[in-house]
Design a protein around this motif. Sequence first.
Motif, PDB file in Angstrom:
ATOM      1  N   VAL A 158       1.098  -1.226   0.205  1.00  0.00           N
ATOM      2  CA  VAL A 158      -0.105  -0.446   0.320  1.00  0.00           C
ATOM      3  C   VAL A 158       0.812   1.823  -0.204  1.00  0.00           C
ATOM      4  CG1 VAL A 158      -1.851   1.196   1.337  1.00  0.00           C
ATOM      5  CG2 VAL A 158      -1.664  -1.495   1.491  1.00  0.00           C
ATOM      6  N   ASN A 159       0.692   2.007  -0.910  1.00  0.00           N
ATOM      7  CA  ASN A 159       1.693   2.967  -0.934  1.00  0.00           C
ATOM      8  C   ASN A 159       0.856   4.675  -1.082  1.00  0.00           C
ATOM      9  OD1 ASN A 159       3.554   5.114  -1.624  1.00  0.00           O
ATOM     10  ND2 ASN A 159       4.573   3.945  -2.736  1.00  0.00           N
ATOM     11  N   ALA A 164      -3.609   8.679  -6.158  1.00  0.00           N
ATOM     12  CA  ALA A 164      -5.298   8.053  -5.955  1.00  0.00           C
ATOM     13  C   ALA A 164      -5.577   6.842  -5.539  1.00  0.00           C
ATOM     14  CB  ALA A 164      -5.003   7.004  -7.675  1.00  0.00           C
ATOM     15  N   THR A 165      -4.452   5.767  -5.026  1.00  0.00           N
ATOM     16  CA  THR A 165      -4.000   5.338  -3.591  1.00  0.00           C
ATOM     17  C   THR A 165      -4.190   5.987  -2.368  1.00  0.00           C
ATOM     18  OG1 THR A 165      -2.492   4.289  -4.710  1.00  0.00           O
ATOM     19  CG2 THR A 165      -2.827   3.465  -2.065  1.00  0.00           C
ATOM     20  N   LEU A 166      -3.452   7.297  -1.993  1.00  0.00           N
ATOM     21  CA  LEU A 166      -4.360   8.088  -0.453  1.00  0.00           C
ATOM     22  C   LEU A 166      -5.935   8.543  -0.646  1.00  0.00           C
ATOM     23  CD1 LEU A 166      -2.679   9.618   2.366  1.00  0.00           C
ATOM     24  CD2 LEU A 166      -2.461  11.314   0.222  1.00  0.00           C
ATOM     25  N   LYS A 191      -7.505  -1.317  -8.531  1.00  0.00           N
ATOM     26  CA  LYS A 191      -7.543  -0.200  -9.673  1.00  0.00           C
ATOM     27  C   LYS A 191      -7.444   0.844  -9.744  1.00  0.00           C
ATOM     28  CE  LYS A 191     -12.293  -2.682  -9.612  1.00  0.00           C
ATOM     29  NZ  LYS A 191     -13.542  -2.563  -9.054  1.00  0.00           N
ATOM     30  N   VAL A 192      -6.400   1.012  -8.684  1.00  0.00           N
ATOM     31  CA  VAL A 192      -5.893   2.402  -8.298  1.00  0.00           C
ATOM     32  C   VAL A 192      -4.741   2.337  -7.947  1.00  0.00           C
ATOM     33  CG1 VAL A 192      -8.189   3.066  -7.441  1.00  0.00           C
ATOM     34  CG2 VAL A 192      -5.913   2.877  -5.894  1.00  0.00           C
ATOM     35  N   SER A 193      -3.665   1.540  -7.969  1.00  0.00           N
ATOM     36  CA  SER A 193      -1.899   2.025  -7.715  1.00  0.00           C
ATOM     37  C   SER A 193      -1.641   1.060  -8.510  1.00  0.00           C
ATOM     38  CB  SER A 193      -2.475   0.669  -6.443  1.00  0.00           C
ATOM     39  OG  SER A 193      -0.727   1.166  -5.883  1.00  0.00           O
ATOM     40  N   PRO A 194      -0.622   1.664  -9.065  1.00  0.00           N
ATOM     41  CA  PRO A 194       0.541   0.610 -10.182  1.00  0.00           C
ATOM     42  C   PRO A 194       1.960   0.222  -8.953  1.00  0.00           C
ATOM     43  CG  PRO A 194       0.231   3.058 -10.761  1.00  0.00           C
ATOM     44  CD  PRO A 194      -0.075   3.297  -9.350  1.00  0.00           C
TER      45      PRO A 194
END
Length: 285
Positions: A158-159, A164-166, A191-194
């Motif tokens: 989790v970055n 987008a992740t935040l 879906k949101v995190s590379p």
Amino acid sequence: MKRYIAGLACAATAVLGAPALASTAHAQAADPISALKSQFSSGRGVNFVDTTKMQGPQGSMVLAKRTGALQFGPSGISASDQTAQLRFKESDFEGAFGDDEDMSKLFAGLAKPERVVRIKNTTYVSGGVMGEFMPADKTWVRFPDGMLGFTGTMSQFVNVAEPATLKALLAHATKRAGTYSGKITFGELNKVSPWFRASMGAPTAKSAKTVVSWKLFLGSDRLAKRLVTTYSATGSDESAMTVDTRYTGWGSKVTVKAPPADQVADMKDLEEGAETATSIPLLGN
């Protein structure tokens, strides 16, 4: 390789940074996402340290430690450089594979540090498992899919340096005195995190439902100081993985460079057995 990476959690059950450069703009940021975006400047970044633990019927054990840095560009993360050490010892698997030299090499590599340099969507890996199959005149192997090495799945996937992740985390979070907490699934992260996709690969329909509980601690500048994530390690409640990440040096100078070209091999250049060994699924995804 990603199928193999997913198996490291199952195998485990069997056996700081530069000072922050404070600025008025950062301190006055209205919200965490704005504070994060204010950091996006070429050649700047943040340092991090991960500690991964597994809690199971036999108690708690440290599985991995990783130290690294994220380099930013104008629109977000442009590169990363991290070194991780799994808490395996070569003796843990001594004699377990008989005459299977490839598997013996693979598990010998698990006991050694792995360095992963990622620049955009290209990854360079040195040491660890890949080091056991490297040609004598090379020290790095290149992966064009941007994966984060064998140790990626055993570290923080989790970055919170990804806007987008935040945003996805904070969308349904509970806030209390500078601390946010909540839950998110593998499927939502995918879906949101590379970073998640590079760490874990695409989840199956079943694993996409895996729930990650998280807690994010912010500083007075509204930037992340600490992130703790917890999730089921094997699809049951018997074992839980907890990854504790500390962030330091927001805004410090970070420069990540690709290794010298003459030290880099491709998968096709590795010793015989590398492709087979690194694709063995130890845990169904």
